[in-house]
Write a protein that holds these residues in place. Structure first.
Motif, PDB file in Angstrom:
ATOM      1  N   ALA A 268      26.403  39.999  44.409  1.00 28.61           N
ATOM      2  CA  ALA A 268      27.063  38.764  43.982  1.00 28.61           C
ATOM      3  C   ALA A 268      27.358  38.822  42.490  1.00 28.61           C
ATOM      4  O   ALA A 268      28.466  38.515  42.044  1.00 28.61           O
ATOM      5  CB  ALA A 268      26.180  37.562  44.305  1.00 28.61           C
ATOM      6  N   VAL A 269      26.338  39.256  41.716  1.00 31.14           N
ATOM      7  CA  VAL A 269      26.517  39.307  40.262  1.00 31.14           C
ATOM      8  C   VAL A 269      27.571  40.344  39.889  1.00 31.14           C
ATOM      9  O   VAL A 269      28.415  40.106  39.027  1.00 31.14           O
ATOM     10  CB  VAL A 269      25.171  39.623  39.577  1.00 31.14           C
ATOM     11  N   ASN A 270      27.543  41.492  40.583  1.00 29.74           N
ATOM     12  CA  ASN A 270      28.534  42.527  40.275  1.00 29.74           C
ATOM     13  C   ASN A 270      29.958  42.022  40.514  1.00 29.74           C
ATOM     14  O   ASN A 270      30.864  42.276  39.724  1.00 29.74           O
ATOM     15  CB  ASN A 270      28.275  43.772  41.122  1.00 29.74           C
ATOM     16  N   LEU A 271      30.162  41.297  41.634  1.00 34.46           N
ATOM     17  CA  LEU A 271      31.496  40.741  41.899  1.00 34.46           C
ATOM     18  C   LEU A 271      31.875  39.722  40.834  1.00 34.46           C
ATOM     19  O   LEU A 271      33.032  39.640  40.419  1.00 34.46           O
ATOM     20  CB  LEU A 271      31.519  40.072  43.283  1.00 34.46           C
ATOM     21  N   LEU A 272      30.857  38.954  40.385  1.00 38.91           N
ATOM     22  CA  LEU A 272      31.121  37.952  39.355  1.00 38.91           C
ATOM     23  C   LEU A 272      31.592  38.625  38.065  1.00 38.91           C
ATOM     24  O   LEU A 272      32.536  38.154  37.420  1.00 38.91           O
ATOM     25  CB  LEU A 272      29.850  37.132  39.105  1.00 38.91           C
ATOM     26  N   ILE A 273      30.932  39.742  37.717  1.00 39.19           N
ATOM     27  CA  ILE A 273      31.366  40.466  36.504  1.00 39.19           C
ATOM     28  C   ILE A 273      32.809  40.920  36.672  1.00 39.19           C
ATOM     29  O   ILE A 273      33.638  40.777  35.779  1.00 39.19           O
ATOM     30  CB  ILE A 273      30.464  41.690  36.240  1.00 39.19           C
ATOM     31  N   LEU A 274      33.106  41.440  37.869  1.00 42.92           N
ATOM     32  CA  LEU A 274      34.434  41.976  38.125  1.00 42.92           C
ATOM     33  C   LEU A 274      35.501  40.889  37.979  1.00 42.92           C
ATOM     34  O   LEU A 274      36.572  41.128  37.412  1.00 42.92           O
ATOM     35  CB  LEU A 274      34.466  42.567  39.537  1.00 42.92           C
ATOM     36  N   THR A 275      35.179  39.684  38.478  1.00 44.02           N
ATOM     37  CA  THR A 275      36.176  38.617  38.411  1.00 44.02           C
ATOM     38  C   THR A 275      36.294  38.021  37.007  1.00 44.02           C
ATOM     39  O   THR A 275      37.203  37.260  36.757  1.00 44.02           O
ATOM     40  CB  THR A 275      35.826  37.476  39.379  1.00 44.02           C
ATOM     41  N   SER A 276      35.350  38.388  36.098  1.00 43.14           N
ATOM     42  CA  SER A 276      35.471  37.835  34.751  1.00 43.14           C
ATOM     43  C   SER A 276      36.576  38.529  33.958  1.00 43.14           C
ATOM     44  O   SER A 276      36.922  38.094  32.872  1.00 43.14           O
ATOM     45  CB  SER A 276      34.132  37.928  34.017  1.00 43.14           C
ATOM     46  N   GLY A 277      37.141  39.628  34.477  1.00 45.63           N
ATOM     47  CA  GLY A 277      38.336  40.224  33.882  1.00 45.63           C
ATOM     48  C   GLY A 277      39.521  39.297  34.137  1.00 45.63           C
ATOM     49  O   GLY A 277      39.494  38.460  35.030  1.00 45.63           O
ATOM     50  N   SER A 278      40.591  39.493  33.367  1.00 46.78           N
ATOM     51  CA  SER A 278      41.655  38.492  33.418  1.00 46.78           C
ATOM     52  C   SER A 278      42.348  38.404  34.775  1.00 46.78           C
ATOM     53  O   SER A 278      42.467  37.341  35.360  1.00 46.78           O
ATOM     54  CB  SER A 278      42.670  38.782  32.312  1.00 46.78           C
ATOM     55  N   VAL A 279      42.836  39.544  35.300  1.00 41.60           N
ATOM     56  CA  VAL A 279      43.555  39.520  36.579  1.00 41.60           C
ATOM     57  C   VAL A 279      42.696  40.240  37.617  1.00 41.60           C
ATOM     58  O   VAL A 279      42.631  41.457  37.615  1.00 41.60           O
ATOM     59  CB  VAL A 279      44.920  40.235  36.464  1.00 41.60           C
TER      60      VAL A 279
END
Lengths: 127, 490
Positions: free
Chosen positions: A38-49
């Motif tokens: 969950a946290v890894n996906l959250l980091i990934l979505t913190s990028g702009s697009v």
């Protein structure tokens, strides 16, 4: 961040939290695995697009690219997650070889208080 | 000097690798561990002197600009913690070699210990939030190994709590990192204060609380402390000494940085309440225990309360007092655990009901215990008094009478819990009238304990210069933190 991604992260967080609250170490490890994802996906979505690529080599509009930094971060986080789960698994195995189960026990004070009427017995037993 | 900060992480990690290669020879492992830890200690002193006289040092990896690269920054606070941390780890390493316990003779001990050195050094030098997280992970991973090295029932039981809680803490921290990046677009500690200040209040509050939970669990503050008194006593003495002295302080260091630099003037009441609860619960827990290690472990929690109180009060004077308090607390707490290690080595237990008359048998040991014990309680000639006086003076200046009252009462109760150890273990007659004489232990153990105790006395002796250094550190933290990266280009 798309709705599907946000929903997936939410589900992973909630299921992971639910599992971590259990007594069995095996379930806790599964929960930690889910929370880690969950946290890894959250980091990934913190990028702009979130569904863009970091560097394509063509075009110069920043809106086409996603930030490459979170992708680098997430790689590190995945590796750390792997090491932690491996360590926890080995500990669960050790716990199983010692007493045949993988239940996380209460701490010493809690057990002592639970056995309050015969404190002395508890002292003797533990040394 | 510049470019070399990464060596504080890379050097010990290289040492870890070398230790694995020579795993068959214990002597080779010890030589590597001692030389690497010693070299890092000497280098850290050089960095401290350089930082104080010339200015902060920054190392950016791979030639990337500071904002997006992996950066190591040594400012006054980081360098000071680096020095005190490495001196302690070196002293405990020598002590452990002298003790030669079953854990220390394991081929995994030296590599794990050097990884701990790398993690602790890296955490104090981390220049961005993600780097801080990675260094936390290095030191935590090493601490997991050291804590459960023996693999006994007791260690696995308390180790499970310790590992699972710290893993959850790491996950909260990464969530915080991800959200900080999503809202501000940077993780650089130099840029974050400005970017965070520009955020809406609600968002900033959420981020600050998330980070506070993560670091608070590591520092063992009030609602999140219960793992500490259960897990530290299960580790072998030298390991628990270095954990007790350093690991919680890494959490306090992170709280100090985030709350004073990134979220200034927020959470004041919350932090004060947490501080008071931490002090009271910690000391009451200590009084209730009947085992030296467990009493000492609960006292750590109580002391963390003083540091959080100073951080909550805020301002240069309070932060200076906190910095001094941390510097004094690390050697004091370490030396108490080292004394306990000598007791355990000879008596085979740290339970008060099975000890007694140690003072009669070894006056030296009793003095070794009394100096840090008085210091922790804050009795005037010793170092704890100066730190506590600083925090309390600021509390009075700011009119927070109740936190001052709590701090004073807790001080007395700390002394009570110390007296419990004194009367239980050192006073009176030995249970089976053992002969008078020095306790059986390796000379290196008492030498290193003397060294650490002497260090606490040196802190009193040089309290003036150290306190003014702490004030300069606090002043650094109070002014715009962007100044830390503009000086000392790579």
């Amino acid at each position: 961040m798309s709705i599907a991604q946000a929903g997936l992260i939410a589900v992973l967080f909630s299921v992971g939290t639910f599992l971590v609250l259990h007594r069995s170490l095996t379930r806790i490890i599964l929960g930690i695995g889910l929370l880690g994802n969950a946290v890894n996906l959250l980091i990934l979505t913190s990028g702009s697009v979130p569904d863009g690529v970091p560097i394509l080599g063509t075009g110069s509009d920043p809106a086409d690219f996603t930030d490459p930094v979170p992708q680098a971060l997430v790689l590190t986080a995945i590796v750390i997650g792997l090491a932690i789960v491996a360590f926890l698994l080995s500990m669960a195995y050790r716990s199983w070889t010692i007493d045949g189960n993988d239940v996380v026990e209460d701490d010493l004070s809690d057990r002592r208080i639970a056995a309050e009427p015969d404190v002395d017995e508890d002292f003797g037993e533990e040394t | 000097m510049t470019g070399g900060l990464a060596l504080f992480v890379a050097g010990p990690l290289l040492g870890t690798a070398l230790c694995f290669i020579v795993a068959r020879s214990q002597t080779a492992q010890r030589v590597i561990a001692l030389s690497v830890s010693g070299a890092v200690t000497v280098a850290s002193i050089a960095v401290l002197v350089h930082v104080d006289t010339v200015g902060p040092v920054t190392t950016s990896m791979g030639g990337w600009p500071d904002a997006i690269s992996i950066t190591f920054v040594a400012d006054r606070l980081g360098a000071l913690m680096l020095v005190i941390g490495n001196v302690m780890m070196f002293a405990v390493l020598v002590y452990a070699i002298g003790q030669g316990s079953r854990d220390e003779r394991s081929p995994w001990y030296a590599p794990a210990y050097l990884a701990l050195v790398a993690g602790v050094s890296g955490a104090f030098l981390a220049g961005d939030l993600f780097n801080l997280f990675v260094c936390f992970e290095i030191l935590l991973m090493a601490s997991y190994v050291l804590m459960t090295l023996e693999g006994s029932d007791d260690q696995i039981r308390s180790g499970t709590t310790y590992v699972v809680l710290n893993v959850v803490e790491s996950l909260v921290l990464v969530t915080g990192v991800a959200l900080v990046f999503a809202t501000t677009g940077t993780l650089s500690m130099a840029e974050l204060p400005d970017r965070l200040a520009a955020l809406p209040d609600g968002v900033a509050l959420g981020l600050s609380l998330l980070l506070l939970i993560a670091f608070g669990l590591k520092a063992a503050v009030f609602p999140l402390f219960s793992w500490l008194p259960d897990s530290y006593p299960a580790a072998p003495s030298p390991v628990s000494a270095v954990f007790a002295g350093l690991l919680t302080k890494v959490g306090v260091y992170a709280i100090l940085r985030t709350q004073t630099q990134w979220f200034p003037d927020s959470n004041r009441t919350l932090l004060l309440v947490i501080a008071a609860a931490t002090m009271v619960v910690g000391v009451l827990g200590a009084i209730a225990q009947a085992d030296i290690k467990r009493i000492l472990s609960f006292q750590i929690v109580s002391s963390i309360g003083y540091m959080i109180a100073g951080i909550a009060l805020g301002g240069v004077a309070a932060v200076a007092a906190v910095v001094f308090y941390i510097v004094h607390h690390i050697p004091v707490k370490t030396s108490l655990f080292l004394v306990d290690g000598i007791v355990e080595q000879d008596e085979g237990t740290s339970e008060l009901s099975r000890l007694g008359g140690l003072g009669r048998r070894s006056g030296f040991l009793a003095v070794l215990f009394l100096i840090p014990a008085f210091s922790l309680a804050g009795i005037p000639p010793f170092s704890g008094f100066i730190g506590k006086l600083g925090v309390i003076t600021v509390g009075l200046d700011q009119g927070e009478w109740w936190i001052v009252a709590v701090a004073l009462v807790v001080s007395i109760l700390t002394l009570v819990s110390m007296m419990k150890i004194w009367t239980g273990a050192f006073w009176g007659a030995a249970p089976d009238n053992r002969p008078r004489g020095v306790l059986r232990h390796h000379p290196l153990m008492s030498t290193m304990t003397w060294f650490v105790v002497a260090l606490t006395l040196a802190i009193v002796m040089f309290a003036g210069p150290i306190y003014s250094f702490a004030e300069r550190t606090a002043a650094d933290l109070a002014v715009a933190p962007t100044a830390t990266t503009t000086v000392g280009a790579p």
